[in-house]
Scaffold this active site. Structure first.
Site, PDB file in Angstrom:
ATOM      1  CG  HIS A   1      95.072 -68.840 -24.235  1.00  0.00           C
ATOM      2  ND1 HIS A   1      94.163 -68.750 -23.207  1.00  0.00           N
ATOM      3  CD2 HIS A   1      94.413 -68.387 -25.343  1.00  0.00           C
ATOM      4  CE1 HIS A   1      93.031 -68.248 -23.650  1.00  0.00           C
ATOM      5  NE2 HIS A   1      93.148 -68.041 -24.952  1.00  0.00           N
TER       6      HIS A   1
ATOM      7  NE  ARG B   1      88.675 -66.832 -21.871  1.00  0.00           N
ATOM      8  CZ  ARG B   1      87.377 -67.043 -22.095  1.00  0.00           C
ATOM      9  NH1 ARG B   1      86.654 -67.712 -21.184  1.00  0.00           N
ATOM     10  NH2 ARG B   1      86.801 -66.599 -23.189  1.00  0.00           N
TER      11      ARG B   1
ATOM     12  CE  LYS C   1      88.129 -61.683 -22.557  1.00  0.00           C
ATOM     13  NZ  LYS C   1      89.094 -61.968 -23.659  1.00  0.00           N
TER      14      LYS C   1
ATOM     15  CG  HIS D   1      85.129 -67.694 -28.303  1.00  0.00           C
ATOM     16  ND1 HIS D   1      85.725 -68.431 -29.305  1.00  0.00           N
ATOM     17  CD2 HIS D   1      86.108 -67.492 -27.373  1.00  0.00           C
ATOM     18  CE1 HIS D   1      86.991 -68.648 -29.009  1.00  0.00           C
ATOM     19  NE2 HIS D   1      87.246 -68.089 -27.845  1.00  0.00           N
TER      20      HIS D   1
ATOM     21  NE  ARG E   1      90.089 -70.165 -24.455  1.00  0.00           N
ATOM     22  CZ  ARG E   1      88.791 -70.175 -24.186  1.00  0.00           C
ATOM     23  NH1 ARG E   1      88.297 -71.131 -23.418  1.00  0.00           N
ATOM     24  NH2 ARG E   1      87.978 -69.260 -24.680  1.00  0.00           N
TER      25      ARG E   1
ATOM     26  CE1 TYR F   1      91.652 -71.684 -31.561  1.00  0.00           C
ATOM     27  CE2 TYR F   1      89.352 -71.060 -31.294  1.00  0.00           C
ATOM     28  CZ  TYR F   1      90.646 -71.098 -30.816  1.00  0.00           C
ATOM     29  OH  TYR F   1      90.942 -70.543 -29.595  1.00  0.00           O
TER      30      TYR F   1
END
Length: 377
Positions: free
Chosen positions: A324, A235, A260, A350, A327, A359
């Site tokens: 992003h 990120r 995050k 994640h 990424r 994805y």
């Protein structure tokens, strides 16, 4: 409130061009910082600083001024906006009154309370911004007491009727709930359901497109930054907060700290990144952050976005691409290369494998394995 710096962004039309006017109480240090922002100019006609409007500029300006922890009022752009009849009438777009001195004190106290609860800085700023809009709405409607009715009314008038995004609505609901807890208010249940977000697929670049972007980046700092964002699946907030000692060249890893969700993790350091980073470090000699601005602070996300925007034109990329997107492309290319999705989840940081599973919907490898019945006709 004394010492409170407020930046106000408002629409401005000049010669059929939509601009963003940047207003603030005169202060030399504020003026100098505004002038440093890429693309910002001063208009003698309107006696204000301004920049050209585009679909990302409000976010970029917000991040730029938020880096100084200044209050940013961009509510004029939250309203449904059409071109005014005259260029001077843009001020009529203000529909919410400014925060009172007591309101600013409340908002500052609320921000400190959120910080003590260890919310991320981005979340603190977001909740303070949306709560500030709610308090201004209460002033506009001359409502003295927060109640389920006033919250539902704000949601309908300011969010639903003006067709704000689902994400914005959820941010408002979360921010107001935290403010109620901060004020230790006891109110009844309010009937605002959190809407589900649109399930949109991410934009993904091909490896050829990524290479063309990096090859077109002549600035050493920008090349190192964009290469690192892609090669490590970072990120942008993680990239600009890296420290030089977070790069472990011996183990081929990058240590991401307090990402995050306040989680640490390791991600990949590509062997081809090592000589590029060494050249960059030897040239710029960063001391505190790996990527630093002019004053030794962390390189701003706004500057990074502007660097990418400039190079997209040079690379001839027509897609809508953000930082992003790099990424997303990293994750998709790993999946197409046969990497187990559980490892991709760990590299990206994640919480849930469901987030990473998106994805699989954009991987060309999976789609290419499907036999189209048209070919057998």
């Amino acid at each position: 409130m004394k010492g409170q710096i407020q930046i106000t962004l408002s629409p401005l039309w000049h010669k059929n061009r939509k601009l963003v006017a940047i207003h603030f109480a005169y202060d030399d240090k504020v003026k100098d910082y505004v002038k440093l922002c890429d693309g910002v100019r001063y208009s003698k006609t309107y006696r204000t600083f301004y920049t050209v409007y585009h679909h990302m500029v409000i976010n970029e300006l917000f991040d730029y001024f938020r880096a100084k922890k200044w209050y940013v009022d961009y509510s004029a752009f939250n309203e449904t906006y059409t071109k005014p009849k005259t260029e001077q009438s843009y001020r009529a777009n203000y529909k919410l009154p400014p925060l009172s001195e007591n309101g600013l004190k409340e908002l500052k106290g609320f921000s400190k309370w959120l910080q003590q609860k260890r919310f991320s800085q981005n979340t603190v700023h977001t909740y303070a911004e949306v709560t500030g809009l709610f308090l201004r709405y209460l002033d506009l409607k001359q409502i003295d007491t927060i109640s389920p009715r006033s919250i539902e009314q704000f949601n309908y008038d300011f969010i639903f009727s003006t067709k704000k995004s689902v994400s914005y609505q959820n941010q408002c609901i979360s921010g107001i709930k935290q403010y109620i807890a901060f004020k230790e208010l006891t109110i009844g249940d309010f009937d605002i359901k959190r809407p589900n977000k649109d399930k949109k697929l991410p934009t993904v670049l091909s490896k050829t497109e990524v290479k063309s972007i990096l090859d077109a980046t002549s600035n050493l700092k920008h090349r190192a930054l964009l290469s690192l964002v892609y090669s490590a699946g970072l990120r942008i907030g993680e990239a600009v907060n890296l420290r030089p000692n977070d790069i472990d060249t011996e183990r081929g890893l990058i240590h991401i700290r307090s990402a995050k969700g306040r989680k640490d993790r390791y991600t990949l350091l590509a062997p081809r990144m090592v000589p590029l980073l060494e050249t960059y470090i030897n040239h710029y000699q960063p001391s505190n952050f790996l990527f630093e601005g002019r004053l030794g602070e962390a390189y701003t996300q706004v500057s990074a976005r502007q660097a990418l925007k400039k190079v997209l034109g040079l690379a001839g990329i027509k897609k809508y691409v953000t930082l992003h997107t790099l990424r997303h492309s990293f994750a998709t290319h790993l999946l197409e290369g046969g990497t187990d999705i559980r490892y991709i989840q760990e590299l990206l940081g994640h919480n849930s494998p469901k987030t990473t599973m998106i994805y699989t919907h954009v991987s060309s490898t999976n789609l290419s394995d499907i036999k189209n019945p048209f070919d057998n006709l």
